[in-house]
Scaffold this active site. Sequence first.
Site, PDB file in Angstrom:
ATOM      1  N   GLU A  31       0.809  -1.215   0.000  1.00  0.00           N
ATOM      2  CA  GLU A  31       0.000   0.000   0.000  1.00  0.00           C
ATOM      3  C   GLU A  31       0.842   1.265   0.000  1.00  0.00           C
ATOM      4  OE1 GLU A  31      -2.815   3.099   0.634  1.00  0.00           O
ATOM      5  OE2 GLU A  31      -1.041   2.723   1.859  1.00  0.00           O
ATOM      6  N   HIS A  90      -0.366   0.493   7.062  1.00  0.00           N
ATOM      7  CA  HIS A  90      -0.999   1.305   6.021  1.00  0.00           C
ATOM      8  C   HIS A  90       0.042   2.320   5.530  1.00  0.00           C
ATOM      9  CE1 HIS A  90      -5.021   3.529   4.876  1.00  0.00           C
ATOM     10  NE2 HIS A  90      -4.160   3.500   3.887  1.00  0.00           N
ATOM     11  N   ILE A  92       3.250   4.942   5.495  1.00  0.00           N
ATOM     12  CA  ILE A  92       4.582   4.905   6.103  1.00  0.00           C
ATOM     13  C   ILE A  92       5.338   6.174   5.738  1.00  0.00           C
ATOM     14  CG2 ILE A  92       5.580   3.639   4.140  1.00  0.00           C
ATOM     15  CD1 ILE A  92       7.446   2.224   6.126  1.00  0.00           C
ATOM     16  N   ASN A 144      -4.636   7.659   7.339  1.00  0.00           N
ATOM     17  CA  ASN A 144      -4.293   7.053   6.059  1.00  0.00           C
ATOM     18  C   ASN A 144      -2.794   7.137   5.782  1.00  0.00           C
ATOM     19  OD1 ASN A 144      -3.802   6.988   3.073  1.00  0.00           O
ATOM     20  ND2 ASN A 144      -6.002   6.613   3.006  1.00  0.00           N
ATOM     21  N   ASP A 246      -3.360   8.702  -4.810  1.00  0.00           N
ATOM     22  CA  ASP A 246      -3.249   8.027  -3.523  1.00  0.00           C
ATOM     23  C   ASP A 246      -1.986   8.514  -2.805  1.00  0.00           C
ATOM     24  OD1 ASP A 246      -3.460   6.139  -1.408  1.00  0.00           O
ATOM     25  OD2 ASP A 246      -4.450   4.714  -2.719  1.00  0.00           O
ATOM     26  N   ASN A 247      -0.891   7.755  -2.829  1.00  0.00           N
ATOM     27  CA  ASN A 247       0.307   8.099  -2.062  1.00  0.00           C
ATOM     28  C   ASN A 247       1.427   8.645  -2.943  1.00  0.00           C
ATOM     29  OD1 ASN A 247      -0.751   7.196   0.455  1.00  0.00           O
ATOM     30  ND2 ASN A 247      -0.367   5.090  -0.193  1.00  0.00           N
TER      31      ASN A 247
END
Length: 342
Positions: A31, A90, A92, A144, A246-247
């Site tokens: 993730e 989740h 990091i 998140n 998202d990330n």
Amino acid sequence: MEKLALDINKRVYNHRPGACRKVEGVQYGAEDIAVLEEEGIAIITSGIVYLQPRKKARQLFLYDFRQNGTWKVVPLKINGEYDEENFHPHGISHFITAKGARLFVISHTNDFKHSVMVFDWNRQNPLQVDLVRTIKDDKFIRPNDLAAINEESFILTNDGYSQSKFFNLLEILLFYPSGSAVYYDGTTSNFVILKSVSPNGIIFNKERTHAIISHINSETVSVYKLDDNHHKLLHVVDVPILTSADNFCLDKSGAVWVGAHPVMKDALSFLSDFDDTNAIAPSQVLRIVFSKDFKSWEITEPFADDGRLISASSVAAPFGNQLLIGSVCRELVHCYIRPETV
């Protein structure tokens, strides 16, 4: 608005920045990824729980970018007392230290309770991490992602408020501003964004003067200026990107790489059951280069996939001419990058 946000009638056409392949050893997601540039490694979270129980393997992995002729991860041994059955990592982030790195990892339990676990990674023992402490706070509502400021403090995003799949769906459909961002100084916390639509990934720019936050439901990326004590985020600009970012990760030049969900309706369907191996959802990687004043930007798309190679991409982590692409609950993919593709 709903048609735009859910990406109805949108299509994805496959293209690659170079040769790509699935990384060996990852089955239940990658993730988020932290790249330790000077060490030539990435640390990967796997086995997320999000609004639904999950009994699959949960762990941290290490990927060595300098491995020769193989593309595989190695699980990290976690030293210290923790509830392994309720460890589902989740987001990091990391902060470089003299001996290696301090890691901050968001973790959810099987019944969806939340914490931030703090680890130390030491280059002398690269295949293990030491648990330093576990942080719980009533402002960690639905955490998140997070961005480390130093060895003790960070800014964390809550992507919403509800703790159930049904009410989360209502938040998405209504664009309800139930998300927030929290500054934690090592002891106490305060809100730096009180109400926002789905703040998701967060990262600081290379100079660490601005925070960049993705808003996954509204398909925007926002830039905020950090004040001197990190108690405030001052809004600078919203960038419409027409995809659900998202990330984030940064490359050496400071460019922002992001894993995204280009067709939100497919991502929502796919993520309704993490363990349905027959389902797929498209994936996308964007690279964003901001001007120094953040008043202009250039966006390119180095990677797109219809879901057959990787489903529901959540992060893109560059290292030299290599790229790791993680997914919420399935594969990790490695690609080589040809310069002309970015």
